[in-house]
Design a protein around this motif. Structure first.
Motif, mmCIF file in Angstrom:
data_model
loop_
_atom_site.group_PDB
_atom_site.id
_atom_site.type_symbol
_atom_site.label_atom_id
_atom_site.label_comp_id
_atom_site.label_asym_id
_atom_site.label_seq_id
_atom_site.Cartn_x
_atom_site.Cartn_y
_atom_site.Cartn_z
ATOM 1 N N VAL A 57 3.623 7.481 -2.464
ATOM 2 C CA VAL A 57 2.795 6.589 -3.285
ATOM 3 C C VAL A 57 2.449 5.326 -2.497
ATOM 4 O O VAL A 57 1.298 4.897 -2.457
ATOM 5 C CB VAL A 57 3.518 6.213 -4.596
ATOM 6 N N GLY A 58 3.484 4.763 -1.835
ATOM 7 C CA GLY A 58 3.254 3.555 -1.054
ATOM 8 C C GLY A 58 2.220 3.792 0.035
ATOM 9 O O GLY A 58 1.293 3.012 0.209
ATOM 10 N N GLU A 59 2.367 4.928 0.736
ATOM 11 C CA GLU A 59 1.445 5.241 1.826
ATOM 12 C C GLU A 59 0.036 5.508 1.346
ATOM 13 O O GLU A 59 -0.923 5.274 2.059
ATOM 14 C CB GLU A 59 1.895 6.542 2.521
ATOM 15 N N SER A 60 -0.050 6.062 0.123
ATOM 16 C CA SER A 60 -1.357 6.549 -0.315
ATOM 17 C C SER A 60 -2.199 5.467 -0.964
ATOM 18 O O SER A 60 -3.341 5.715 -1.315
ATOM 19 C CB SER A 60 -1.185 7.709 -1.290
ATOM 20 N N GLY A 61 -1.616 4.299 -1.128
ATOM 21 C CA GLY A 61 -2.425 3.199 -1.660
ATOM 22 C C GLY A 61 -2.752 3.316 -3.122
ATOM 23 O O GLY A 61 -3.683 2.680 -3.611
ATOM 24 N N CYS A 62 -1.974 4.106 -3.862
ATOM 25 C CA CYS A 62 -2.226 4.231 -5.295
ATOM 26 C C CYS A 62 -2.174 2.853 -5.938
ATOM 27 O O CYS A 62 -2.880 2.579 -6.904
ATOM 28 C CB CYS A 62 -1.179 5.099 -5.968
ATOM 29 N N GLU A 63 -1.309 1.993 -5.368
ATOM 30 C CA GLU A 63 -1.089 0.700 -6.011
ATOM 31 C C GLU A 63 -2.236 -0.272 -5.834
ATOM 32 O O GLU A 63 -2.236 -1.345 -6.405
ATOM 33 C CB GLU A 63 0.210 0.086 -5.488
ATOM 34 N N GLY A 64 -3.226 0.121 -5.000
ATOM 35 C CA GLY A 64 -4.447 -0.684 -4.975
ATOM 36 C C GLY A 64 -5.092 -0.688 -6.358
ATOM 37 O O GLY A 64 -5.799 -1.612 -6.721
ATOM 38 N N CYS A 65 -4.824 0.368 -7.146
ATOM 39 C CA CYS A 65 -5.500 0.514 -8.439
ATOM 40 C C CYS A 65 -4.544 0.715 -9.604
ATOM 41 O O CYS A 65 -4.973 0.699 -10.747
ATOM 42 C CB CYS A 65 -6.455 1.699 -8.414
ATOM 43 N N HIS A 66 -3.282 1.011 -9.323
ATOM 44 C CA HIS A 66 -2.350 1.310 -10.416
ATOM 45 C C HIS A 66 -1.130 0.406 -10.348
ATOM 46 O O HIS A 66 -0.642 0.107 -9.271
ATOM 47 C CB HIS A 66 -1.856 2.758 -10.306
ATOM 48 N N GLU A 67 -0.636 0.034 -11.514
ATOM 49 C CA GLU A 67 0.623 -0.687 -11.573
ATOM 50 C C GLU A 67 1.752 0.324 -11.738
ATOM 51 O O GLU A 67 1.661 1.228 -12.570
ATOM 52 C CB GLU A 67 0.596 -1.647 -12.760
ATOM 53 N N ILE A 68 2.809 0.173 -10.923
ATOM 54 C CA ILE A 68 3.980 1.032 -11.075
ATOM 55 C C ILE A 68 5.190 0.121 -11.114
ATOM 56 O O ILE A 68 5.518 -0.508 -10.114
ATOM 57 C CB ILE A 68 4.114 2.028 -9.909
ATOM 58 N N GLY A 69 5.840 0.031 -12.260
ATOM 59 C CA GLY A 69 6.934 -0.922 -12.395
ATOM 60 C C GLY A 69 6.397 -2.324 -12.180
ATOM 61 O O GLY A 69 5.396 -2.721 -12.761
#
Ligand code: HEM
Lengths: 260, 245
Positions: free
Chosen positions: B174-186
């Protein structure tokens, strides 16, 4: 209006003795200038441009437009040098050619850096210029069209930033562009068409990069150069607005007295 | 402005112009000094900060943080904020900026009063300042929504050692894939444009998550490539997400 001294000399006489080489060279140069001017009458236009009056009270805020123009010119020049080394090819090394510019080409990283930071400087200047025009009310009659062309220039400048961001083809630029194009896609009505046009097809692929490159270095700069020309023509034609806090002194009515 | 006001303006203007100075050399001098300052600034910035290049594009590993240049932060931020009103997203992302541009474009056609002094144009003053404040605020918060590429959630209790290993492997993907550019996780990542994924496992089955990753709705990019090139990573990603109860 004063004619520049250079052009205002007496007609050459044929009976002169042979001049020394420096004089001969000056003479030849002037003849060329004269020859061109006789056919184009460009000096007339130049004089109109340079010796037109600017109203009282013009201050430093009025330099922001020409500062934007200089940033644009700097982008054009550094961009030409980058284009000499850049290869817009996904497989043939867009990324590698930029690496090469940074690492091997003489002053490469400096010119690349100027182009990159020049973009930010131009964006800041164009917004400041727009703010000056807005707060001075300089977009009002008769300068409405100047403003409208300015807004088109603003949009084109932002589009330059967007299309240029992809070209280094590193991770950050690639993915930011994908997100950008996808956002465009979600726009109502025209969105999907704009998306397809930008990508060069339904998929983000090899044609996308060359498409962005062509848009970034030919389509938009050409449009911008033309529109800046029109913008400047209107400014010269209409005159630069006076600061809104100045009031003109009505001239004293002339009383003619006739002596008898 | 009516005809009389127009004529009045033109007359005033020509008087002020006659009291002025010739463009050359007075305005040209100021413009040239400004041009030197602009060029010096650009060169200085280039010398100080250079033009670093990130890692090469790699569409398959998707190690990325989708971030635009700073002057688009405000757009990205609008997108993020508007995400909370899902129905309006397309309208918000392109619609709001487009409306603003149209408003800017037509400004001289609807603001036609003869008054030019800003202190006597309260509406223009207020909306100008408000626009500047909005853009500054959006740019600032856009700049501060970090560029996260890690997750710091503990594995839920009750997993076997092997499951826990997969959970942490998934976190890395997840960290590598940049999901967090658009999603909040925790506590990590941006709240939008995508929905928060903190409890996605409770909402969607693993199969549904996997198919979303392969065939997402725009603007989310597709991760079908990841599934093809490294099925192990993809499996870890899906199992991590479905463990987020
Ligand atoms: C590439 C971008 C641009 C360039 C090179 C440019 C250049 C210039 C220059 C040299 C002037 C002369 C007066 C001054 O410097 O203030 C000017 C005036 C003006 N500009 Fe621009 N400009 C640009 C963008 C814009 C934008 C974005 C707007 C507004 C939306 C705009 C609206 C105007 C108007 C209304 C004037 C007349 C102001 C007056 O007479 O006082 N321009 N521009």
């Amino acid at each position: 209006m004063p004619l520049p001294k250079l052009l205002n000399r007496p007609a050459p006489t044929t009976t002169q003795q042979s001049p020394n080489p420096v004089e001969a060279a000056t003479e030849a140069g002037l003849t060329v200038v004269d020859w061109i001017d006789e056919r184009t009458q460009i000096s007339q236009g130049l004089r109109w441009m340079m010796f037109r009056k600017v109203p009282k009270g013009i201050n430093w805020a009025y330099t922001l437009g020409s500062a934007t123009m200089f940033a644009f010119l700097s982008q054009a020049v550094t961009g030409v040098f980058l284009a000499m080394y850049y290869r817009p090819s996904v497989t043939g090394g867009a990324y590698e050619s930029i690496r090469n510019i940074n690492d091997n080409v003489f002053l490469g990283q400096f010119v690349h850096g100027m182009h990159k930071w020049g973009a930010s400087v131009m964006i800041i200047l164009i917004f400041l210029h727009m703010a000056r025009v807005f707060f001075f009310g300089a977009y009002k009659y008769p300068r409405e069209l100047t403003w409208i062309i300015g807004v088109v220039l603003l949009i084109l400048t932002l589009a330059m930033g967007f299309t240029g961001y992809l070209l280094p083809f590193d991770q950050r630029s690639y993915w930011a562009t994908i997100v950008g194009v996808n956002i465009n896609n979600t726009a109502p009505f025209l969105g999907p068409y704009i998306g397809d046009f930008l990508r060069g097809g339904p998929e983000f692929g090899a044609t996308t990069l060359s498409r962005f490159y062509a848009i970034h270095m030919m389509l938009i700069p050409g449009l911008m150069a033309a529109l800046i020309g029109f913008h400047l023509y209107l400014i010269m034609k209409l005159g630069i607005s006076a600061p809104p806090w100045l009031k003109a002194h009505e001239p004293e009515p002339v009383i003619e007295t006739v002596e008898v | 402005m009516n005809q009389a006001e127009k004529e009045q303006y033109l007359r005033e203007y020509s008087l002020l112009k006659n009291e002025g100075k010739p463009f050359f050399p007075y305005a040209v001098a100021k413009d040239s000094i400004m041009a030197v300052i602009v060029m010096a600034t650009i060169m200085l910035l280039s010398l100080l900060f250079g033009a670093e290049l990130g890692p090469k594009v790699n569409p398959t590993t998707t190690t990325y943080v989708p971030r635009p240049d700073w002057y688009f932060f405000f757009l990205f931020e609008i997108l993020r904020v508007m995400r909370n009103v899902p129905k309006f997203t397309p309208m918000a992302t392109i619609g709001i900026p487009t409306l603003c541009m149209i408003g800017l474009f037509l400004l001289p056609l609807y603001d036609r009063g003869p008054e030019r002094l800003i202190t006597r144009r309260p509406i223009a003053l207020a909306s100008g300042l408000a626009t500047i404040a909005c853009i500054a605020f959006l740019t600032y918060s856009g700049a501060n929504t970090g560029s996260p590429n890690s997750v710091s959630l503990p594995a839920p209790p009750g997993l076997t050692a092997a499951q826990r290993a997969t959970f942490y492997a998934g976190e890395i993907v997840v960290g590598e894939s940049g999901c967090e550019g658009c999603h909040e996780i925790g506590s990590n990542g941006n709240n939008g444009p995508g929905p928060p994924l903190t409890h996605i496992g409770a909402k969607r089955a693993a199969a549904a998550i996997a198919s979303t990753l392969k065939n997402p709705t725009a603007p989310m990019p597709s991760f079908a490539n990841l599934a093809k090139t490294s099925p192990k990573k993809f499996a870890a990603l899906v199992s991590f997400l479905s463990d987020l109860q």
